[in-house]
Enzyme design. Structure first.
Site, short mmCIF file in Angstrom:
data_model
loop_
_atom_site.label_atom_id
_atom_site.label_comp_id
_atom_site.label_asym_id
_atom_site.label_seq_id
_atom_site.Cartn_x
_atom_site.Cartn_y
_atom_site.Cartn_z
N GLN A 175 0.85 -1.20 0.00
CA GLN A 175 0.00 0.00 0.00
C GLN A 175 0.88 1.24 0.00
O GLN A 175 1.85 1.35 0.74
CB GLN A 175 -0.96 0.00 1.18
CG GLN A 175 -0.33 -0.16 2.55
CD GLN A 175 -1.37 -0.20 3.66
OE1 GLN A 175 -2.48 0.30 3.51
NE2 GLN A 175 -1.03 -0.81 4.78
N HIS A 197 -2.45 -0.12 -4.10
CA HIS A 197 -3.51 0.41 -3.24
C HIS A 197 -3.90 1.82 -3.71
O HIS A 197 -5.00 2.07 -4.15
CB HIS A 197 -3.11 0.40 -1.77
CG HIS A 197 -4.22 0.77 -0.85
ND1 HIS A 197 -4.42 2.06 -0.41
CD2 HIS A 197 -5.21 0.04 -0.28
CE1 HIS A 197 -5.49 2.11 0.38
NE2 HIS A 197 -5.97 0.89 0.48
N ASP A 239 -7.67 1.05 -4.42
CA ASP A 239 -8.78 1.26 -3.50
C ASP A 239 -9.34 2.67 -3.74
O ASP A 239 -8.60 3.66 -3.62
CB ASP A 239 -8.30 1.11 -2.06
CG ASP A 239 -9.45 1.06 -1.06
OD1 ASP A 239 -10.59 1.33 -1.45
OD2 ASP A 239 -9.19 0.75 0.12
N GLU A 276 -11.07 -1.85 -5.52
CA GLU A 276 -11.66 -2.06 -4.20
C GLU A 276 -12.62 -0.92 -3.84
O GLU A 276 -12.32 0.26 -4.07
CB GLU A 276 -10.55 -2.15 -3.16
CG GLU A 276 -11.04 -2.38 -1.75
CD GLU A 276 -9.91 -2.55 -0.75
OE1 GLU A 276 -10.17 -2.43 0.46
OE2 GLU A 276 -8.76 -2.81 -1.18
N ASP A 310 -15.10 -4.00 0.45
CA ASP A 310 -14.47 -3.44 1.63
C ASP A 310 -15.52 -2.76 2.50
O ASP A 310 -15.86 -3.23 3.57
CB ASP A 310 -13.36 -2.46 1.24
CG ASP A 310 -12.65 -1.87 2.47
OD1 ASP A 310 -12.89 -2.35 3.59
OD2 ASP A 310 -11.86 -0.94 2.30
N GLN A 332 -12.25 -8.36 1.08
CA GLN A 332 -11.20 -8.07 2.04
C GLN A 332 -11.64 -8.56 3.42
O GLN A 332 -12.71 -8.16 3.90
CB GLN A 332 -10.86 -6.59 2.15
CG GLN A 332 -9.77 -6.38 3.20
CD GLN A 332 -9.28 -4.97 3.40
OE1 GLN A 332 -8.41 -4.75 4.23
NE2 GLN A 332 -9.79 -4.03 2.64
N LYS A 334 -10.88 -7.79 6.71
CA LYS A 334 -10.20 -6.66 7.36
C LYS A 334 -9.95 -7.04 8.82
O LYS A 334 -10.78 -6.82 9.69
CB LYS A 334 -11.04 -5.40 7.24
CG LYS A 334 -10.24 -4.13 7.23
CD LYS A 334 -11.12 -2.95 6.84
CE LYS A 334 -10.31 -1.68 6.67
NZ LYS A 334 -9.67 -1.59 5.36
#
Length: 423
Positions: A175, A197, A239, A276, A310, A332, A334
Site C-alpha cells: 500500500q 492500493h 482502492d 476495491e 471493503d 477483504q 479486514k
C-alpha cells in the site's frame, strides 16, 4: 501450561486514525494534516495519532507472550466499531478479559479464543467488547498456544481448522499511501506481487470524471515494464473508497459505468486489475445489491476488471453475506474489524469452493506484532493475498510480512516446526 495473568500497556500504532466521512465530505489536506471539523463520533479532529494496547499474557513457567489491540485507520466508518482509545479499554482487558482467561490451558487456542468472543458485553461496561480488544488478546492467545505446544502459530491455526498451509509465500499486497507514485516505484523495483492500493479517497484524486485514476493506471503500467524485475507479472489493486459511486451514481450496470471500467482495464494492461470499494452505499444490504449489480454488468459487458468488497464488509457475517450474494470477486477480510484472529481465518476459509477469493487485509494503523500474527493466518489458510503492514512507508510493512512468512516456510520445509511466537 496455564495462563497466569494478563496485563495491558497503552502503546502507539503504525499510522493514524482518520475521520473518513469528514475527508469524503471535503476536509482539505494541508501538509500531513486536514483542515475542517470532524464529523464521526469520537474524533476530536480529522486526523489523530493512532493508538494500540499492548497485551502481555504470562504463562505458568514465567514466559510472557504478546498481542496488540489495534483498530483500522478509518475507525467508526462503514459500520465499524467506534474510535479505539487504549486507556478506555485497558481496564477491560485487565478486568473482565483477564477474569475469563486466567487459569485456562494455554494450549487450547481455539477454545480460549471462543471464550474471549463469548464474554458478556454487560460486564465490560454495557458496550460490546471492542473488535480491537478481541483482535489483540487473540494474538496473545495464539502466541501462547504456540509457545506452550512448541509449535509455530501457523501450525496451531492449521491444527485448529484442519488446513493444509501454503507451501510458498502468500502474495503480498503493498500500500502506497498518498505517495502513490514514489512508493509504487519502490514496489515495482522490489517485485511486489500485488500493488499499489493508491489511496484514492477523494474526488480530487480520482478525477471529476474518473480521469485521474485512469491516468495513474496508465503511468503505473508503463513504469512496471521499466522498473520491474525480469518476467515480473504483478496484479494491480486500487482502492477508491466508494468515490466512483460519487462520480457516477447508480445504477452501476449501465453502459457509462462499464465503459469507464473498460478504460481502466485498457490503462492497466497488460496487468490484471482489481478495484476495491467502488461505491459506499451507506448500508450492507444496499452495498451488496450495488456491488452485485456492478459485477454482473461488468461480466455482461465482457470487462475483465475484478471488484473487491471493503465498505460494509467488516465482520464474519458480513463476509459470508457478500460471498453468498456473489457481490464481489474478492472480499477483504479486514482483520481488526473481525475481532479475534480466528474469525479472520474462518472468513478466509469460507471463500473456499466459491468464485470469490479472500484477501487477508487489515490496516496501516496496526503494529509489527499484529502484522506477524496475520502472516501466520495467511499461511495457515492459504489466502489469495495478504496486506503489507503496518505503516504507510511501504518498505517496512513489506519487510515484516514477507520475512515472517519466509521464516515460517523455512522452518516447515526444514522439518523444524519449533516455536516461533515472540522470538
Amino acid at each position: 501450561m496455564r495462563i497466569e495473568e494478563i496485563r495491558a500497556v497503552p502503546g502507539v500504532s503504525g499510522f493514524f486514525f482518520d475521520d473518513q466521512r469528514a475527508i469524503k465530505d471535503g476536509a482539505t489536506q494541508r501538509g500531513f494534516d486536514y483542515d475542517g471539523p470532524p464529523v464521526t463520533e469520537g474524533f476530536d479532529r480529522v486526523r489523530e495519532a493512532g493508538e494500540s494496547l499492548i497485551v502481555e499474557l504470562e504463562l505458568a513457567d514465567g514466559t510472557v507472550v504478546t498481542g496488540d489491540c489495534a483498530a483500522v485507520q478509518y475507525s467508526g466508518a462503514g459500520g465499524r466499531d467506534p474510535l479505539f482509545r487504549a486507556e478506555t479499554y485497558r481496564p477491560v482487558v485487565e478486568g473482565v478479559v483477564a477474569d475469563a482467561l486466567r487459569g485456562r490451558d494455554a494450549t487450547l487456542f481455539r477454545e480460549n479464543a471462543e471464550t474471549l468472543e463469548a464474554i458478556d458485553p454487560e460486564r465490560s461496561g454495557g458496550d460490546r467488547l471492542h473488535t480491537a480488544v478481541r483482535y489483540g488478546v487473540s494474538q496473545a492467545l495464539l502466541n501462547a498456544a504456540a509457545r506452550a505446544r512448541g509449535q509455530t502459530p501457523t501450525d496451531v491455526l492449521s491444527a485448529a481448522y484442519d488446513t493444509d498451509p501454503a507451501t510458498s509465500p502468500v502474495p503480498v499486497f503493498g500500500q502506497s499511501g498518498d505517495e502513490r507514485r514514489s512508493n509504487a516505484e519502490k514496489m515495482l523495483i522490489k517485485g511486489v506481487p500485488v500493488l499499489p492500493h493508491g489511496l484514492f479517497n477523494s474526488v480530487e484524486k480520482v478525477g471529476e470524471g474518473g480521469e485521474g485514476l485512469r491516468e495513474y493506471l496508465a503511468w503505473l503500467s508503463d513504469r512496471a515494464g521499466e522498473l520491474g524485475p525480469e518476467e515480473y507479472a504483478p496484479r494491480f489493486h486500487v482502492d477508491v473508497y466508494g468515490i466512483l459511486g460519487k462520480v457516477f451514481g447508480p445504477p452501476y450496470d449501465r453502459r457509462e459505468v462499464t465503459d469507464y471500467f473498460e478504460t481502466l482495464r485498457e490503462a492497466a494492461a497488460p496487468y490484471p486489475l482489481q478495484v476495491e470499494g467502488p461505491m459506499d452505499a451507506g448500508g450492507r444490504a444496499e452495498q451488496i445489491e450495488q456491488m452485485a449489480e456492478l459485477r454482473e454488468g461488468l461480466r455482461d459487458a465482457g470487462v475483465a476488471v475484478e471488484i473487491v468488497a471493503d465498505e460494509w464488509c467488516n465482520t464474519f457475517e458480513d463476509v459470508r453475506a457478500f460471498v453468498d450474494a456473489g457481490a464481489a470477486d474478492v472480499v477483504q477480510v479486514k482483520t481488526p474489524d473481525l475481532g479475534g484472529v480466528q474469525r479472520s481465518a474462518e472468513a478466509v476459509l469460507y471463500c473456499d469452493g466459491t468464485d470469490t477469493r479472500a484477501y487477508l487485509g487489515g490496516t496501516c494503523n496496526e503494529t509489527v506484532t499484529s502484522a506477524r500474527a496475520c502472516a501466520h493466518v495467511a499461511l495457515a489458510t492459504d489466502a489469495a493475498q495478504v496486506l503489507a503492514k503496518p505503516g504507510m512507508g511501504f518498505d517496512e510493512g513489506f519487510m515484516v510480512v514477507t520475512n515472517e512468512m519466509r521464516r515460517m516456510l523455512s522452518r516447515r520445509q526444514g522439518g523444524r516446526q519449533g516455536v516461533q511466537a515472540d522470538d
